[in-house]
Scaffold this active site. Structure first.
Site, short mmCIF file in Angstrom:
data_model
loop_
_atom_site.label_atom_id
_atom_site.label_comp_id
_atom_site.label_asym_id
_atom_site.label_seq_id
_atom_site.Cartn_x
_atom_site.Cartn_y
_atom_site.Cartn_z
N SER A 18 -8.46 27.51 9.64
CA SER A 18 -7.74 28.32 10.63
C SER A 18 -8.58 29.49 11.11
O SER A 18 -9.30 30.12 10.33
CB SER A 18 -6.46 28.89 10.01
OG SER A 18 -5.53 27.87 9.70
N TYR A 154 -4.49 20.96 28.65
CA TYR A 154 -4.03 22.19 27.99
C TYR A 154 -2.66 22.61 28.58
O TYR A 154 -1.82 23.18 27.89
CB TYR A 154 -5.07 23.31 28.11
CG TYR A 154 -4.88 24.41 27.07
CD1 TYR A 154 -4.91 24.11 25.71
CD2 TYR A 154 -4.68 25.73 27.44
CE1 TYR A 154 -4.73 25.10 24.75
CE2 TYR A 154 -4.50 26.73 26.49
CZ TYR A 154 -4.53 26.41 25.16
OH TYR A 154 -4.36 27.39 24.21
N LYS A 161 -0.61 30.97 27.46
CA LYS A 161 -1.72 31.90 27.16
C LYS A 161 -1.92 32.91 28.29
O LYS A 161 -2.29 34.07 28.04
CB LYS A 161 -3.02 31.13 26.90
CG LYS A 161 -3.04 30.33 25.60
CD LYS A 161 -2.87 31.16 24.35
CE LYS A 161 -3.18 30.37 23.09
NZ LYS A 161 -2.84 31.12 21.86
P1 NAD Z 1 -4.15 26.54 13.11
O1 NAD Z 1 -3.35 25.29 13.19
O2 NAD Z 1 -5.01 26.74 11.95
O3 NAD Z 1 -3.21 27.82 13.29
C1 NAD Z 1 -2.05 27.81 14.06
C2 NAD Z 1 -1.01 28.53 13.26
O4 NAD Z 1 0.19 28.69 14.02
C3 NAD Z 1 -0.62 27.78 11.97
O5 NAD Z 1 -0.84 28.60 10.85
C4 NAD Z 1 0.86 27.51 12.15
O6 NAD Z 1 1.57 27.58 10.94
C5 NAD Z 1 1.24 28.65 13.08
N1 NAD Z 1 2.52 28.45 13.74
C6 NAD Z 1 2.90 27.49 14.61
N2 NAD Z 1 4.19 27.66 14.95
C7 NAD Z 1 4.64 28.75 14.30
C8 NAD Z 1 5.90 29.43 14.21
N3 NAD Z 1 6.97 29.00 14.89
N4 NAD Z 1 5.99 30.53 13.42
C9 NAD Z 1 4.93 30.96 12.71
N5 NAD Z 1 3.71 30.38 12.74
C10 NAD Z 1 3.58 29.27 13.52
O7 NAD Z 1 -5.01 26.53 14.48
P2 NAD Z 1 -5.95 27.65 15.13
O8 NAD Z 1 -6.82 26.91 16.05
O9 NAD Z 1 -6.53 28.52 14.08
O10 NAD Z 1 -4.91 28.49 16.03
C11 NAD Z 1 -4.75 29.89 15.93
C12 NAD Z 1 -4.70 30.54 17.29
O11 NAD Z 1 -5.96 30.40 17.94
C13 NAD Z 1 -3.67 29.94 18.25
O12 NAD Z 1 -3.08 30.99 19.00
C14 NAD Z 1 -4.52 29.09 19.17
O13 NAD Z 1 -3.91 28.91 20.43
C15 NAD Z 1 -5.75 29.96 19.25
N6 NAD Z 1 -6.98 29.33 19.75
C16 NAD Z 1 -7.45 28.19 19.15
C17 NAD Z 1 -8.63 27.62 19.61
C18 NAD Z 1 -9.17 26.34 19.01
O14 NAD Z 1 -9.93 25.64 19.68
N7 NAD Z 1 -8.85 26.03 17.76
C19 NAD Z 1 -9.34 28.21 20.67
C20 NAD Z 1 -8.83 29.39 21.24
C21 NAD Z 1 -7.65 29.93 20.77
O1 0WE Z 2 -4.45 26.63 21.59
C1 0WE Z 2 -4.91 25.59 21.20
C2 0WE Z 2 -4.03 24.54 20.53
C3 0WE Z 2 -2.60 24.92 20.51
C4 0WE Z 2 -1.65 23.83 20.10
C5 0WE Z 2 -2.03 22.63 19.48
C6 0WE Z 2 -1.06 21.71 19.13
C7 0WE Z 2 -1.41 20.38 18.52
C8 0WE Z 2 -0.27 19.76 17.74
C9 0WE Z 2 -0.32 24.04 20.36
N1 0WE Z 2 0.63 23.14 20.03
C10 0WE Z 2 0.28 21.99 19.42
N2 0WE Z 2 1.28 21.11 19.11
C11 0WE Z 2 1.07 19.99 18.36
O2 0WE Z 2 1.99 19.20 18.13
N3 0WE Z 2 -6.24 25.33 21.40
C12 0WE Z 2 -7.02 26.25 22.18
C13 0WE Z 2 -6.90 24.09 20.94
C14 0WE Z 2 -6.89 23.14 22.06
O3 0WE Z 2 -5.76 22.49 22.44
C15 0WE Z 2 -6.05 21.73 23.55
C16 0WE Z 2 -7.40 21.91 23.89
C17 0WE Z 2 -7.94 22.82 22.94
C18 0WE Z 2 -9.33 23.34 22.89
C19 0WE Z 2 -5.23 20.88 24.29
C20 0WE Z 2 -5.77 20.20 25.37
C21 0WE Z 2 -7.10 20.37 25.73
C22 0WE Z 2 -7.93 21.23 24.98
#
Ligand code: NAD
Ligand code: 0WE
Length: 254
Positions: A18, A154, A161
């Site tokens: 995470s 997305y 966002k």
């Molecule tokens: P992750 O799955 O590790 O973390 C997402 C978290 O959201 C999880 O811990 C989950 O339990 C929590 N969550 C979801 N619904 C919830 C709810 N109702 N109440 C409380 N917690 C809840 O994935 P990540 O990639 O570390 O995501 C963290 C943040 O980073 C998100 O806001 C995501 O949009 C953002 N982000 C991710 C990426 C990527 O590519 N992974 C890029 C840019 C931004």
């Molecule tokens: O913010 C995100 C992911 C957020 C997310 C991911 C999931 C997967 C499982 C929110 N909701 C859900 N629900 C689910 O059931 N990112 C920035 C990662 C991400 O998500 C994408 C991306 C990237 C990068 C979705 C489409 C295209 C690119």
């Protein structure tokens, strides 16, 4: 150490991949005290060992869709610590079906869910924790480039966002007089649980790596280090801002 004597509440650790874990690790290294939320009992089992590993003081359940949960979380932090210096929101959710195909087909319920958990929750958390926040405190959240430009699939998350990034600016205005800052980090794609939940991360990662000036993905360590800076007093002049940690991807057109 950048964050010595500061107390940080971290929302959004699911596992060691995470982004919130990368942020918490950097905070720990910089001398902060930590506590962690988890979503439901399934994640309690994952978050507790991580809290133990990082020397966290306590963990607590919180579904950010629930005002009651958020209020209880703020009460608990007040009870345990009294005051807070850093609030990290690293949470997002949309229905999987809404992260593929046409944005045009997003239902009212799907739109509401994504907005509620991924955008409004920051406002709800900021208000609940407001009485606890010390002068000099910092609120951080995570965003993605899909807020600013269309990224295929997305979809509703991009719209959520965009709302989150605008909320950061309005919250920064409200909190400014109290010397509390609010910022977002826009991270490049990282293979986390949330990113694996989408179809073709491989393709997204390849396109990103080939176009980004640095030619590779970013890491949760790099996001964590930027978060530590933004939460530190060195960033006292930065609020209402969206800082890209994306190896330069967003700055390139052709
Ligand atoms: P992750 O799955 O590790 O973390 C997402 C978290 O959201 C999880 O811990 C989950 O339990 C929590 N969550 C979801 N619904 C919830 C709810 N109702 N109440 C409380 N917690 C809840 O994935 P990540 O990639 O570390 O995501 C963290 C943040 O980073 C998100 O806001 C995501 O949009 C953002 N982000 C991710 C990426 C990527 O590519 N992974 C890029 C840019 C931004
Ligand atoms: O913010 C995100 C992911 C957020 C997310 C991911 C999931 C997967 C499982 C929110 N909701 C859900 N629900 C689910 O059931 N990112 C920035 C990662 C991400 O998500 C994408 C991306 C990237 C990068 C979705 C489409 C295209 C690119």
């Amino acid at each position: 150490m950048l964050l010595e004597g500061k107390k940080a509440a971290i929302f959004g650790v699911a596992n060691q991949r995470s982004i919130a874990y990368g942020i918490a690790s950097a905070f720990k290294r910089e001398g902060a005290q930590l506590c962690f939320s988890y979503l439901g009992d399934a994640l309690k089992k994952r978050v507790e060992p991580i809290s133990a590993e990082l020397g966290g003081d306590f963990t607590f359940p919180c579904d950010v869709a629930s005002d009651e949960d958020i209020a209880r979380a703020a009460e608990l932090v007040a009870e345990k610590w009294g005051k807070l210096d850093i609030l990290v929101h690293s949470v997002a959710f949309a229905n999987r079906d809404d992260l593929t195909g046409r944005f045009l087909d997003t239902s009212r319920d799907g739109f509401r869910l994504a907005m509620d958990i991924s955008a409004y929750s920051l406002v709800a958390m900021a208000r609940a924790f407001e009485p606890l926040l010390n002068p000099g405190a910092s609120i951080l959240c995570m965003t993605y480039y899909g807020a600013q430009k269309v990224i295929t699939n997305y979809n509703v998350m991009g719209v959520a966002k965009a709302a989150l990034e605008a909320s950061v600016r309005y919250l920064a205005k409200d909190f400014g007089p109290a010397d509390i800052r609010v910022n977002a980090i826009s991270a490049g794609p990282i293979r986390t649980l949330a990113a694996s939940g989408i179809g073709d991360f491989h393709q997204i990662g390849n396109i990103f790596s080939s176009r980004a000036p640095k030619g590779r993905l970013v890491t949760i360590e790099e996001v964590g280090n930027t978060a530590a800076f933004l939460a530190s007093d060195y960033a006292s002049g930065i609020t209402g801002e969206c800082v890209f940690v994306d190896n330069g991807f967003n700055s390139v057109a052709i």
